[in-house]
Design a protein around this motif. Structure first.
Motif, PDB file in Angstrom:
ATOM      1  N   LEU A 267       0.851  -1.162   0.250  1.00 55.49           N
ATOM      2  CA  LEU A 267      -0.082  -0.457  -0.032  1.00 55.49           C
ATOM      3  C   LEU A 267       1.378   1.191   0.022  1.00 55.49           C
ATOM      4  O   LEU A 267       1.668   1.651   1.033  1.00 55.49           O
ATOM      5  N   SER A 268       0.717   1.585  -1.071  1.00 57.25           N
ATOM      6  CA  SER A 268       1.417   3.055  -0.438  1.00 57.25           C
ATOM      7  C   SER A 268       0.362   4.520  -0.956  1.00 57.25           C
ATOM      8  O   SER A 268      -0.728   4.799  -0.786  1.00 57.25           O
ATOM      9  N   ALA A 269       1.038   5.574  -0.330  1.00 57.55           N
ATOM     10  CA  ALA A 269       0.578   7.071   0.307  1.00 57.55           C
ATOM     11  C   ALA A 269       0.936   8.384   0.229  1.00 57.55           C
ATOM     12  O   ALA A 269       1.550   8.099   0.782  1.00 57.55           O
ATOM     13  N   LEU A 270       0.665   8.994  -0.424  1.00 58.09           N
ATOM     14  CA  LEU A 270       1.445  10.728  -0.107  1.00 58.09           C
ATOM     15  C   LEU A 270       0.149  11.119   0.703  1.00 58.09           C
ATOM     16  O   LEU A 270       1.252  12.702   0.951  1.00 58.09           O
TER      17      LEU A 270
ATOM     18  N   THR B  94      10.396   4.230   2.761  1.00 57.57           N
ATOM     19  CA  THR B  94       9.818   5.703   1.895  1.00 57.57           C
ATOM     20  C   THR B  94      11.259   5.797   1.087  1.00 57.57           C
ATOM     21  O   THR B  94      10.887   5.985  -0.107  1.00 57.57           O
ATOM     22  N   ASP B  95      11.271   4.556   1.639  1.00 51.40           N
ATOM     23  CA  ASP B  95      12.562   4.301  -0.119  1.00 51.40           C
ATOM     24  C   ASP B  95      12.288   2.743  -0.661  1.00 51.40           C
ATOM     25  O   ASP B  95      11.835   1.817  -0.322  1.00 51.40           O
ATOM     26  N   ALA B  96      11.735   2.761  -1.976  1.00 51.61           N
ATOM     27  CA  ALA B  96      10.970   2.240  -2.614  1.00 51.61           C
ATOM     28  C   ALA B  96      12.202   0.516  -2.695  1.00 51.61           C
ATOM     29  O   ALA B  96      11.417  -0.107  -2.430  1.00 51.61           O
TER      30      ALA B  96
ATOM     31  N   GLY C  72       4.876   8.841   1.119  1.00 57.76           N
ATOM     32  CA  GLY C  72       5.899  10.424   1.640  1.00 57.76           C
ATOM     33  C   GLY C  72       5.097   9.843   2.836  1.00 57.76           C
ATOM     34  O   GLY C  72       5.883  11.059   4.083  1.00 57.76           O
ATOM     35  N   ILE C  73       4.053   9.265   3.066  1.00 51.48           N
ATOM     36  CA  ILE C  73       2.993   9.791   4.712  1.00 51.48           C
ATOM     37  C   ILE C  73       4.149   8.594   5.841  1.00 51.48           C
ATOM     38  O   ILE C  73       3.443   8.915   6.783  1.00 51.48           O
ATOM     39  N   VAL C  74       4.151   7.662   4.910  1.00 52.53           N
ATOM     40  CA  VAL C  74       4.943   6.714   6.007  1.00 52.53           C
ATOM     41  C   VAL C  74       5.748   6.652   6.856  1.00 52.53           C
ATOM     42  O   VAL C  74       5.904   6.690   8.226  1.00 52.53           O
TER      43      VAL C  74
ATOM     44  N   SER D 255      -5.271   9.370   3.676  1.00 51.88           N
ATOM     45  CA  SER D 255      -5.027   8.234   3.390  1.00 51.88           C
ATOM     46  C   SER D 255      -4.938   7.428   4.795  1.00 51.88           C
ATOM     47  O   SER D 255      -4.771   5.659   4.462  1.00 51.88           O
ATOM     48  N   ILE D 256      -4.049   7.566   5.676  1.00 48.51           N
ATOM     49  CA  ILE D 256      -3.939   6.468   6.624  1.00 48.51           C
ATOM     50  C   ILE D 256      -4.707   5.628   6.614  1.00 48.51           C
ATOM     51  O   ILE D 256      -4.884   4.709   7.003  1.00 48.51           O
ATOM     52  N   PRO D 257      -6.685   6.601   7.263  1.00 51.00           N
ATOM     53  CA  PRO D 257      -7.137   5.520   7.328  1.00 51.00           C
ATOM     54  C   PRO D 257      -7.899   4.533   6.658  1.00 51.00           C
ATOM     55  O   PRO D 257      -8.548   3.342   7.035  1.00 51.00           O
TER      56      PRO D 257
END
Length: 87
Positions: free
Chosen positions: A22-25, A73-75, A56-58, A29-31
């Motif tokens: 799961l990825s989010a910026l 945050t590092d793919a 970016g939100i990690v 998006s956390i919920p």
């Protein structure tokens, strides 16, 4: 937020992945990430797969908050973790 929770569950049932990412910026998006993990758990799939979160939100999310196995945050680092899991 762009992919419905049900889509993750249905696809996981269909393909039986080793890992779901799961990825989010956006912090908003956390919920949705948490809801996706809860739905995967409710479907009885959590014990069969690993969960990794990125984006970016990690830095703003605790692993325990979304019940993920890893966050990055590092793919490239994330791919390294996944390779360890599946090998």
């Amino acid at each position: 937020m762009d992919v419905p929770v049900e889509a993750f569950v249905e696809k996981a049932k269909e393909v039986s992945p080793d890992v779901v990412g799961l990825s989010a910026l956006l912090t908003a998006s956390i919920p949705q990430m948490k809801a996706t993990v809860v739905a995967i758990e409710a479907a009885g799939l959590r014990e069969k797969l690993k969960l990794i979160v990125g984006g970016g939100i990690v830095g703003e999310v605790e692993l325990s908050e979304v019940n993920a196995d890893h966050a990055t945050t590092d793919a490239n680092a994330g791919v390294g973790v996944i390779l360890v899991w599946i090998n």
